[in-house]
Design a protein around this motif. Structure first.
Motif, PDB file in Angstrom:
ATOM      1  N   GLY A  39     -52.396 104.040   7.549  1.00 35.59           N
ATOM      2  CA  GLY A  39     -52.265 104.497   6.170  1.00 35.59           C
ATOM      3  C   GLY A  39     -52.328 103.383   5.155  1.00 35.59           C
ATOM      4  O   GLY A  39     -51.950 103.568   3.990  1.00 35.59           O
ATOM      5  N   ARG A  68     -57.740 104.098   3.083  1.00 32.91           N
ATOM      6  CA  ARG A  68     -58.147 105.496   3.161  1.00 32.91           C
ATOM      7  C   ARG A  68     -59.556 105.606   3.747  1.00 32.91           C
ATOM      8  O   ARG A  68     -60.461 104.879   3.316  1.00 32.91           O
ATOM      9  CB  ARG A  68     -58.132 106.136   1.773  1.00 32.91           C
ATOM     10  CG  ARG A  68     -56.741 106.290   1.183  1.00 32.91           C
ATOM     11  CD  ARG A  68     -56.811 106.984  -0.165  1.00 32.91           C
ATOM     12  NE  ARG A  68     -55.498 107.055  -0.796  1.00 32.91           N
ATOM     13  CZ  ARG A  68     -54.628 108.042  -0.592  1.00 32.91           C
ATOM     14  NH1 ARG A  68     -54.945 109.043   0.212  1.00 32.91           N
ATOM     15  NH2 ARG A  68     -53.452 108.043  -1.199  1.00 32.91           N
ATOM     16  N   GLU A 122     -49.098 115.420  11.464  1.00 33.45           N
ATOM     17  CA  GLU A 122     -49.127 115.660  10.018  1.00 33.45           C
ATOM     18  C   GLU A 122     -50.279 114.887   9.381  1.00 33.45           C
ATOM     19  O   GLU A 122     -50.351 113.659   9.507  1.00 33.45           O
ATOM     20  CB  GLU A 122     -47.808 115.212   9.379  1.00 33.45           C
ATOM     21  CG  GLU A 122     -47.794 115.343   7.862  1.00 33.45           C
ATOM     22  CD  GLU A 122     -46.533 114.761   7.245  1.00 33.45           C
ATOM     23  OE1 GLU A 122     -46.542 114.472   6.032  1.00 33.45           O
ATOM     24  OE2 GLU A 122     -45.538 114.581   7.982  1.00 33.45           O
ATOM     25  N   ILE A 152     -52.212 112.701   6.903  1.00 32.22           N
ATOM     26  CA  ILE A 152     -51.752 111.741   5.896  1.00 32.22           C
ATOM     27  C   ILE A 152     -52.876 111.294   4.974  1.00 32.22           C
ATOM     28  O   ILE A 152     -52.627 110.618   3.975  1.00 32.22           O
ATOM     29  CB  ILE A 152     -51.109 110.502   6.554  1.00 32.22           C
ATOM     30  CG1 ILE A 152     -52.145 109.665   7.304  1.00 32.22           C
ATOM     31  CG2 ILE A 152     -49.967 110.907   7.472  1.00 32.22           C
ATOM     32  CD1 ILE A 152     -51.625 108.315   7.780  1.00 32.22           C
ATOM     33  N   LEU A 183     -52.531 112.208   1.179  1.00 31.43           N
ATOM     34  CA  LEU A 183     -51.268 111.966   0.499  1.00 31.43           C
ATOM     35  C   LEU A 183     -51.454 111.028  -0.687  1.00 31.43           C
ATOM     36  O   LEU A 183     -52.327 110.156  -0.682  1.00 31.43           O
ATOM     37  CB  LEU A 183     -50.249 111.356   1.466  1.00 31.43           C
ATOM     38  CG  LEU A 183     -49.799 112.207   2.659  1.00 31.43           C
ATOM     39  CD1 LEU A 183     -48.788 111.450   3.490  1.00 31.43           C
ATOM     40  CD2 LEU A 183     -49.218 113.536   2.195  1.00 31.43           C
ATOM     41  N   SER A 184     -50.607 111.185  -1.688  1.00 35.10           N
ATOM     42  CA  SER A 184     -50.629 110.273  -2.824  1.00 35.10           C
ATOM     43  C   SER A 184     -50.173 108.886  -2.375  1.00 35.10           C
ATOM     44  O   SER A 184     -49.550 108.730  -1.311  1.00 35.10           O
ATOM     45  CB  SER A 184     -49.700 110.777  -3.927  1.00 35.10           C
ATOM     46  OG  SER A 184     -48.345 110.724  -3.492  1.00 35.10           O
ATOM     47  N   GLU A 185     -50.455 107.877  -3.195  1.00 36.06           N
ATOM     48  CA  GLU A 185     -50.046 106.521  -2.852  1.00 36.06           C
ATOM     49  C   GLU A 185     -48.529 106.431  -2.724  1.00 36.06           C
ATOM     50  O   GLU A 185     -48.024 105.719  -1.846  1.00 36.06           O
ATOM     51  CB  GLU A 185     -50.551 105.530  -3.907  1.00 36.06           C
ATOM     52  CG  GLU A 185     -52.024 105.216  -3.809  1.00 36.06           C
ATOM     53  CD  GLU A 185     -52.405 104.577  -2.474  1.00 36.06           C
ATOM     54  OE1 GLU A 185     -51.561 103.852  -1.903  1.00 36.06           O
ATOM     55  OE2 GLU A 185     -53.514 104.822  -1.996  1.00 36.06           O
ATOM     56  N   ARG A 217     -46.408 108.820  -1.788  1.00 34.85           N
ATOM     57  CA  ARG A 217     -45.974 109.434  -0.532  1.00 34.85           C
ATOM     58  C   ARG A 217     -46.401 108.606   0.671  1.00 34.85           C
ATOM     59  O   ARG A 217     -45.667 108.508   1.661  1.00 34.85           O
ATOM     60  CB  ARG A 217     -46.523 110.858  -0.420  1.00 34.85           C
ATOM     61  CG  ARG A 217     -45.903 111.834  -1.414  1.00 34.85           C
ATOM     62  CD  ARG A 217     -46.364 113.245  -1.144  1.00 34.85           C
ATOM     63  NE  ARG A 217     -45.896 113.712   0.157  1.00 34.85           N
ATOM     64  CZ  ARG A 217     -46.311 114.854   0.724  1.00 34.85           C
ATOM     65  NH1 ARG A 217     -47.195 115.618   0.092  1.00 34.85           N
ATOM     66  NH2 ARG A 217     -45.851 115.208   1.905  1.00 34.85           N
ATOM     67  N   LEU A 218     -47.572 107.991   0.594  1.00 35.48           N
ATOM     68  CA  LEU A 218     -48.009 107.118   1.679  1.00 35.48           C
ATOM     69  C   LEU A 218     -47.070 105.927   1.829  1.00 35.48           C
ATOM     70  O   LEU A 218     -46.735 105.515   2.943  1.00 35.48           O
ATOM     71  CB  LEU A 218     -49.436 106.629   1.424  1.00 35.48           C
ATOM     72  CG  LEU A 218     -50.581 107.419   2.046  1.00 35.48           C
ATOM     73  CD1 LEU A 218     -51.912 106.811   1.630  1.00 35.48           C
ATOM     74  CD2 LEU A 218     -50.464 107.478   3.565  1.00 35.48           C
ATOM     75  N   LEU A 262     -43.931 107.059   3.463  1.00 38.86           N
ATOM     76  CA  LEU A 262     -44.182 107.338   4.878  1.00 38.86           C
ATOM     77  C   LEU A 262     -44.221 106.043   5.682  1.00 38.86           C
ATOM     78  O   LEU A 262     -43.617 105.949   6.751  1.00 38.86           O
ATOM     79  CB  LEU A 262     -45.497 108.105   5.024  1.00 38.86           C
ATOM     80  CG  LEU A 262     -45.955 108.450   6.438  1.00 38.86           C
ATOM     81  CD1 LEU A 262     -46.650 109.807   6.438  1.00 38.86           C
ATOM     82  CD2 LEU A 262     -46.921 107.393   6.974  1.00 38.86           C
TER      83      LEU A 262
END
Length: 268
Positions: free
Chosen positions: A71, A74, A85, A87, A90-92, A94-95, A98
């Motif tokens: 992650g 991209r 899930e 990934i 996902l937004s930056e 949320r990444l 995570l």
């Protein structure tokens, strides 16, 4: 040093969703005639509680593979899943969350903060994730990597091998689903490298961790359950229960093939 089991046993984890999965992942850098395809459609699934080494000639795409799987980058197309899930979308923000809570990292250059003590470096992922800093767990992990008496020291007071052991303790502090290791023994002498690889191996066997390691060293790769080979941005085979000579022979063949490939098709 015997790592204590504090996760789901390996045999139970292997019946669940793959720890890491890539579906038709492509990564292109640049545009037009100058574009470079670092990954050209990679499909794979890595089971939980496994130790996978990733190898390939220079320019094969292995660094890009690690960055996409973790992650950190991209894909241009395709999908990456962590524990089942997706990934990729996902937004930056949320990444970032995570990576801090569900992924551990071990780098060749250790990446320890020189102004922090050893224990503070181990606790840093919990601090960044906004979690309670578990000093008892940090001390236990330091004991398990043989550094329980070094918690108050600074990284600069330790040898390279000791610093990498601190990095492993740091990677494990949040009980991550996957630990990504990028050339973790590249800056170490033979003895220190052996100790670090033993710790990664025991993290898998004793803690049920999942380790994905990029390496150029056949001896390091032989500690893994499986070696995946990349060439020209594609999977080019694998070895299970690898031994150093078999890995070295495969790398010689792949490197020779890469040297014969026209320069215009080389990847990064």
């Amino acid at each position: 040093m015997a790592l204590r089991r504090d996760r789901i046993p390996t045999e139970e984890r292997r019946g669940t969703a793959p720890a890491v999965e890539l579906r038709a992942v492509r990564r292109r850098y640049g545009r037009g005639e100058g574009a470079v395809d670092a990954l050209r459609g990679v499909d794979l699934a890595l089971p939980g509680g496994s130790f996978t080494a990733v190898m390939g000639p220079s320019g094969s795409g292995k660094s890009t593979f690690l960055q996409c799987a973790a992650g950190l980058d991209r894909p241009s197309s395709g999908e990456v899943l962590l524990g089942g899930e997706p990934i990729t979308g996902l937004s930056e923000d949320r990444l970032t969350k995570l990576r801090r809570s569900r992924v551990g990292f071990v780098f060749q250059s250790f990446n320890l903060l020189p102004s922090l003590t050893v224990q503070q470096n181990v606790l840093l992922p919990q601090r960044l994730a906004g979690e309670r800093q578990d000093r008892h767990r940090a001390q236990r992990l330091l004991a398990e990597v043989g550094l329980d008496r070094h918690g108050r020291r600074r990284p600069g007071q330790l040898s390279g091998g000791q610093q990498q052991r601190v990095a492993i303790a740091r990677a494990l502090i949040t009980r991550p689903e996957v630990v990504f290791a990028d050339e973790p023994t590249g800056a170490l002498d033979t003895r220190s490298a052996h100790e670090v690889l033993g710790l990664l191996r025991r993290a898998v066997d004793a803690l049920g961790a999942t380790v994905v390691m990029v390496t150029h060293d056949p001896v390091a790769a032989s500690h893994a359950d499986r070696v995946l080979f990349l060439a020209d941005g594609l999977l080019a085979g694998e070895l299970t229960r690898p031994d150093p000579q078999a890995v070295a022979d495969r790398m010689v063949a792949l490197t020779a093939a890469a040297d014969r490939r026209p320069a215009a098709t080389a990847t990064v």
